[in-house]
Write a protein that holds these residues in place. Structure first.
Motif, PDB file in Angstrom:
ATOM      1  N   UNK A   1       0.836  -1.203   0.000  1.00 56.19           N
ATOM      2  CA  UNK A   1       0.000   0.000   0.000  1.00 56.19           C
ATOM      3  C   UNK A   1       0.864   1.244   0.000  1.00 56.19           C
ATOM      4  N   UNK A   2       1.957   1.229   0.760  1.00 56.17           N
ATOM      5  CA  UNK A   2       2.892   2.363   0.769  1.00 56.17           C
ATOM      6  C   UNK A   2       3.444   2.587  -0.630  1.00 56.17           C
ATOM      7  N   UNK A   3       3.794   1.498  -1.304  1.00 57.08           N
ATOM      8  CA  UNK A   3       4.296   1.599  -2.666  1.00 57.08           C
ATOM      9  C   UNK A   3       3.262   2.247  -3.580  1.00 57.08           C
ATOM     10  N   UNK A   4       2.032   1.800  -3.483  1.00 58.59           N
ATOM     11  CA  UNK A   4       0.966   2.347  -4.332  1.00 58.59           C
ATOM     12  C   UNK A   4       0.719   3.818  -4.033  1.00 58.59           C
ATOM     13  N   UNK A   5       0.749   4.189  -2.744  1.00 57.32           N
ATOM     14  CA  UNK A   5       0.566   5.602  -2.385  1.00 57.32           C
ATOM     15  C   UNK A   5       1.712   6.428  -2.978  1.00 57.32           C
ATOM     16  N   UNK A   6       2.936   5.937  -2.832  1.00 59.38           N
ATOM     17  CA  UNK A   6       4.106   6.649  -3.340  1.00 59.38           C
ATOM     18  C   UNK A   6       4.100   6.818  -4.850  1.00 59.38           C
ATOM     19  N   UNK A   7       3.529   5.845  -5.536  1.00 56.26           N
ATOM     20  CA  UNK A   7       3.445   5.911  -6.995  1.00 56.26           C
ATOM     21  C   UNK A   7       2.225   6.690  -7.483  1.00 56.26           C
ATOM     22  N   UNK A   8       1.370   7.114  -6.549  1.00 55.57           N
ATOM     23  CA  UNK A   8       0.163   7.856  -6.918  1.00 55.57           C
ATOM     24  C   UNK A   8      -0.950   6.970  -7.440  1.00 55.57           C
TER      25      UNK A   8
END
Length: 76
Positions: A30-37
Motif C-alpha cells: 500500500x505504501x508503494x501504491x501511495x508513493x506511486x500515486x
C-alpha cells in the motif's frame, strides 16, 4: 502535505518502504501504491499514520548532531 508527498518525503529522509510500514502499520504494498500515486483515496487512518511518521522523523533528524566539518590546516 498529500499522502503521496508524505511517502516521498519519508523516502527522501532515507526510510525504506519496510521501515515506513513498521512506523505506520500500513502494509508495504500500500505504501508503494501511495508513493506511486496509484491510490486516489487514502484512508484517513493511513494519512494520520503517515503524517505522524513524518513528524517523528523530522524530530529525530533535528535531534541528531550535525556532522563535524574537518578543518583544513594550511600545509607548510
Amino acid at each position: 502535505m498529500k499522502p503521496r508527498e508524505l511517502v516521498l518525503a519519508l523516502r527522501a529522509m532515507g526510510l525504506t518502504q519496510k521501515q515506513i510500514e513498521r512506523k505506520t502499520g500500513i502494509p508495504q504494498p500500500t505504501i508503494s501504491k501511495i508513493g506511486l500515486g496509484r491510490v486516489s483515496d487514502v484512508m484517513s487512518r493511513h494519512y494520520v499514520a503517515l503524517l505522524g511518521a513524518y513528524e517523528q522523523q523530522l524530530k529525530e533528524q533535528a535531534l541528531q548532531p550535525a556532522p563535524m566539518l574537518r578543518a583544513s590546516l594550511p600545509h607548510d
